[in-house]
Design an enzyme around this catalytic site. Structure first.
Site, PDB file in Angstrom:
ATOM      1  N   HIS A   1      18.242 -37.451   2.127  1.00  0.00           N
ATOM      2  CA  HIS A   1      17.203 -37.729   3.120  1.00  0.00           C
ATOM      3  C   HIS A   1      15.825 -37.289   2.634  1.00  0.00           C
ATOM      4  O   HIS A   1      14.952 -36.999   3.442  1.00  0.00           O
ATOM      5  CB  HIS A   1      17.548 -37.039   4.451  1.00  0.00           C
TER       6      HIS A   1
ATOM      7  N   ASN B   1      -2.977   2.570   4.925  1.00  0.00           N
ATOM      8  CA  ASN B   1      -1.965   1.522   4.785  1.00  0.00           C
ATOM      9  C   ASN B   1      -1.867   0.833   6.131  1.00  0.00           C
ATOM     10  O   ASN B   1      -1.745   1.502   7.157  1.00  0.00           O
ATOM     11  CB  ASN B   1      -0.624   2.160   4.393  1.00  0.00           C
ATOM     12  N   GLY B   2      -1.930  -0.504   6.139  1.00  0.00           N
ATOM     13  CA  GLY B   2      -1.845  -1.246   7.391  1.00  0.00           C
ATOM     14  C   GLY B   2      -3.031  -2.176   7.535  1.00  0.00           C
ATOM     15  O   GLY B   2      -3.749  -2.433   6.565  1.00  0.00           O
TER      16      GLY B   2
ATOM     17  N   GLU C   1      10.891 -15.857  -6.619  1.00  0.00           N
ATOM     18  CA  GLU C   1      10.291 -14.519  -6.539  1.00  0.00           C
ATOM     19  C   GLU C   1      10.029 -13.909  -7.903  1.00  0.00           C
ATOM     20  O   GLU C   1       8.943 -13.431  -8.174  1.00  0.00           O
ATOM     21  CB  GLU C   1      11.262 -13.546  -5.828  1.00  0.00           C
TER      22      GLU C   1
ATOM     23  N   ARG D   1       6.403  -0.759  -3.892  1.00  0.00           N
ATOM     24  CA  ARG D   1       5.935  -1.317  -2.628  1.00  0.00           C
ATOM     25  C   ARG D   1       5.048  -2.550  -2.849  1.00  0.00           C
ATOM     26  O   ARG D   1       4.830  -3.322  -1.935  1.00  0.00           O
ATOM     27  CB  ARG D   1       5.153  -0.262  -1.837  1.00  0.00           C
TER      28      ARG D   1
ATOM     29  N   CYS E   1       0.829  -1.194   0.000  1.00  0.00           N
ATOM     30  CA  CYS E   1       0.000   0.000   0.000  1.00  0.00           C
ATOM     31  C   CYS E   1       0.872   1.257   0.000  1.00  0.00           C
ATOM     32  O   CYS E   1       1.840   1.358   0.730  1.00  0.00           O
ATOM     33  CB  CYS E   1      -0.957   0.062   1.181  1.00  0.00           C
TER      34      CYS E   1
ATOM     35  N   GLU F   1      19.203 -18.016  -0.788  1.00  0.00           N
ATOM     36  CA  GLU F   1      18.939 -16.750  -1.469  1.00  0.00           C
ATOM     37  C   GLU F   1      18.807 -16.955  -2.983  1.00  0.00           C
ATOM     38  O   GLU F   1      17.914 -16.384  -3.616  1.00  0.00           O
ATOM     39  CB  GLU F   1      20.048 -15.738  -1.134  1.00  0.00           C
TER      40      GLU F   1
ATOM     41  N   TRP G   1      -2.466  -3.098  -1.749  1.00  0.00           N
ATOM     42  CA  TRP G   1      -2.044  -4.502  -1.790  1.00  0.00           C
ATOM     43  C   TRP G   1      -3.084  -5.253  -0.971  1.00  0.00           C
ATOM     44  O   TRP G   1      -3.183  -5.079   0.237  1.00  0.00           O
ATOM     45  CB  TRP G   1      -0.647  -4.643  -1.177  1.00  0.00           C
TER      46      TRP G   1
HETATM   47  C1  G6P Z   1       9.964  -8.671   1.171  1.00  0.00           C
HETATM   48  C2  G6P Z   1      10.952  -8.293   0.081  1.00  0.00           C
HETATM   49  C3  G6P Z   1      12.273  -9.010   0.317  1.00  0.00           C
HETATM   50  C4  G6P Z   1      12.802  -8.695   1.699  1.00  0.00           C
HETATM   51  C5  G6P Z   1      11.770  -8.998   2.788  1.00  0.00           C
HETATM   52  C6  G6P Z   1      12.180  -8.412   4.114  1.00  0.00           C
HETATM   53  O1  G6P Z   1       9.607 -10.005   1.072  1.00  0.00           O
HETATM   54  O2  G6P Z   1      10.457  -8.636  -1.178  1.00  0.00           O
HETATM   55  O3  G6P Z   1      13.208  -8.577  -0.651  1.00  0.00           O
HETATM   56  O4  G6P Z   1      13.953  -9.453   1.924  1.00  0.00           O
HETATM   57  O5  G6P Z   1      10.511  -8.416   2.462  1.00  0.00           O
HETATM   58  O6  G6P Z   1      12.131  -7.017   4.002  1.00  0.00           O
HETATM   59  P1  G6P Z   1      13.030  -6.011   4.823  1.00  0.00           P
HETATM   60  O7  G6P Z   1      12.646  -4.659   4.324  1.00  0.00           O
HETATM   61  O8  G6P Z   1      12.660  -6.215   6.275  1.00  0.00           O
HETATM   62  O9  G6P Z   1      14.456  -6.360   4.565  1.00  0.00           O
END
Ligand code: G6P
Length: 613
Positions: free
Chosen positions: A508, A101-102, A492, A27, A2, A485, A75
């Site tokens: 396993h 937002n929230g 993603e 965002r 949002c 990662e 969102w």
């Molecule tokens: C979302 C983003 C990620 C990020 C995660 C944590 O999922 O897409 O890229 O690692 O949030 O966000 P932060 O702002 O706390 O690092």
């Protein structure tokens, strides 16, 4: 998640709101809307889908006349992305207009009460409850400010609210708790926004609102109030970074730009903190006495930041000989963690506003642990709530999938590991010096990876492997954390199902999923474990897997004996090696996503800033 923009001034509001919302697209959102206020009353346009659709609907804002308005990207949480659920929302009698937002956690209870009071609802959202609650108190108080104060007292959860009232055609109200909101001072105009890029084109003088702050403003005046309703003075902060930092600068996507910004981001984060070969962390106040008393370290974070924490376990345990537990913020919070003054809780967050991470940080503070946050966004909620903060100087990161923030978070962990290891005497001088030298050279090593030839090679591999639907990343020790990662990136942005497994654990379970042509990406950059990982590669090859290996340049000859294709990275200090290994994996995912026609910077369903639990 949002995005909010609000404007009052002398210019047409709608184009400014749409422009601001476009800077908040990162965002994550699935619908958008604006409300402009004029003599004709509230004019609202909203639509499901991308902002481009809203721009089309409003002829880039030209169809909405008026110099005061609020805009929103939503969102979806409560209710599907739809026209009805999009913001702005009106109260039952149409007098109050709100963007939010929230999440308002007690919205059902409030909705029931408001329904009983005759208020009506047209959406599934929690936001409409806020609009009607404001209306309810406004009818009672006859004053918007008092009504807003009474309404927010009743709200539990998180909110940043932009509020308009049909009886106050020159005024806007904003209030926040646990969701970000800034106020921007213009000349004869004022702004609110969820983040700086939305208004940077118009002003550099901003106030980061604190939880409980409320601001009532017109084009020429702004009055700030604290939770107690007292008037407070706010001094604006001057934003020094350039808008170009939040623009693509010639790259096709923010993600590619940010991959290329890693050397600079690392230099900015590392270099000022190494003086005469020593790590100097002026930012924090951890004394040697305190450090000697630490019995346990938790690293708490979400997403990629958590995977930095997984690397941190190996790095800090090796250098400091203190047990380290990386834990997801959403789990930490409800796990009744055993904490005390001998526990250091390291919180990692790019945005500094991730709801779970912020809540975990508060829990750690309440339980008496010392908290140290590694954060990218200056002035963010997490940076304010932690006892100590080390900033990563990555600059604004716009692509949803993190790259440069991840790398700088990792570099701060190295600095911290050296700092603590040195104070405790657990890191021998020669090792300290070797790490220091390697750390300063990291940006140059990454530049060696970012050559045209390398990018073309990785792109060709991405083209070759783009059709795979199941991918397994395997590695041992530090490499296993890098795999987490690498695998997340592929999920993603390229929507490819992938799993990361410690190579030794494959037998396993997951090995049963290996079939002819299954793609396995084997990261093998820990020298003493190279042979072991290659044994695991042989196991999957024996079952038909197609293996893409990643190793250091000095192992090229060795790796060709076992894998089908390979990627090389320069060799550095073994503990710092993950900083280099992740880069080709970022690029690989980027090119696979492109080849699969995905929206690289704004992957479906994801948000950059996850402000809900
Ligand atoms: C979302 C983003 C990620 C990020 C995660 C944590 O999922 O897409 O890229 O690692 O949030 O966000 P932060 O702002 O706390 O690092």
């Amino acid at each position: 998640m949002c995005g909010i923009v609000g404007y009052i001034g002398t210019r047409q509001a709608a184009p400014i709101l749409l422009d601001g919302l476009s800077k908040l697209e990162y965002r994550g959102y699935d619908s958008a809307g604006v409300c402009v206020f004029s003599d004709a009353g509230f004019q609202i346009e909203k639509t499901k889908g991308r902002l481009a659709a809203l721009c089309e609907l409003t002829q880039d804002g030209a169809s909405l006349k008026g110099t005061l308005g609020i805009g929103h990207t939503r969102w979806a949480t409560h209710g599907a992305p739809s026209h009805e659920n999009s913001h702005p929302h009106l109260s039952s009698n149409g007098k109050i207009c709100v963007v939010h937002n929230g999440i308002i956690e007690n919205y059902l209870l409030l909705k029931e009460y408001l329904l009983a009071q005759g208020k009506t609802f047209v959406s599934d959202t929690d936001t409409e409850v806020a609009a009607n609650l404001l209306e309810y108190y406004y009818e009672m108080e006859g004053d918007l400010l008092r009504a807003a104060r009474r309404a927010v007292e009743k709200l539990s959860g998180s909110y940043a609210l932009g509020i308009l009232c049909a009886d106050r055609p020159d005024t806007m109200l904003a209030v926040k708790k646990d969701s970000p909101l800034i106020f921007g001072f213009g000349k004869g105009e004022n702004f609110i926004a969820s983040d700086v890029p939305a208004i940077l084109r118009y002003t550099r003088e901003v106030v980061y609102l604190n939880d409980g702050d409320m601001v009532e403003f017109t084009a020429n005046d702004a009055k700030f109030y604290n939770t107690l309703g007292e008037v407070v003075q706010k001094t604006p902060e001057h934003i020094t970074w350039e808008m170009s930092a939040a623009e693509k600068g010639g790259y096709p996507h923010f993600m590619m730009k940010e991959i290329h910004e890693q050397p600079k981001a690392l230099r900015d984060t590392i270099n000022p903190r190494i003086k005469n070969g020593r790590v100097v962390l002026d930012d924090i106040k951890l004394t040697p006495e305190y450090l000697r008393g630490i019995r346990r370290i938790y690293i708490v974070a979400c997403g990629s930041a958590y995977y930095v924490g997984c690397l941190g376990k190996y790095i800090l345990e090796k250098t400091c000989r203190i047990p380290v537990e990386p834990i997801l913020a959403s789990e930490f919070r409800y796990s009744q963690p055993v904490l005390g003054d001998d526990t250091l809780v390291i919180i990692i967050s790019q945005s500094g506003e991730t709801a779970d991470t912020l809540a975990a940080l508060r829990e750690a503070n309440n339980l008496g642990a010392r908290t140290l946050a590694i954060v990218n966004v200056v002035g963010s909620a997490i940076s304010k709530a932690a006892h100590d903060v080390i900033y990563t100087w990555a600059g604004p990161e716009i692509a949803v999938a993190t790259t440069k923030a991840y790398s700088t978070q990792l570099s701060v962990l190295y600095l911290l590991a050296m700092y603590i290891g040195d104070a405790l005497g657990t890191l021998p001088g020669a090792e300290y010096n070797a790490m220091c030298k390697a750390l300063l050279q990291l940006p140059d090593r990454i530049e060696e990876i970012l050559t045209k030839e390398n990018l073309a090679h990785i792109e060709a591999l991405a083209e070759e492997f783009k059709g795979h639907h199941d991918v397994f990343f395997i590695g041992r020790n530090l490499d296993s954390a890098t795999c987490l990662e690498g695998s997340l990136k592929l999920k993603e942005i390229a929507y490819v199902h992938s799993e990361a497994y410690a190579a030794g654990e494959l037998k396993h379970g997951p090995i049963s999923l290996i079939e002819d042509n299954t793609l396995v990406i084997a990261v093998s950059c820990v020298p003493e474990l190279f042979e072991k990982t290659m044994s695991n590669v042989k196991e999957v090859k024996a079952r038909g897997a197609n293996v893409l290996g990643l190793t250091t340049a000095n192992y090229e000859h060795e790796i060709t004996k076992t894998v089908d294709r390979y990627l090389l990275v320069p060799q550095t200090h073994p503990l710092l090696q993950p900083s280099l290994n992740v880069v080709p994996l970022q690029i690989f995912s980027y090119y696979v996503a492109l080849a699969r026609g995905c929206d690289v910077d704004k992957p479906r369903n994801l948000a950059k800033s996850v402000t809900v639990e």
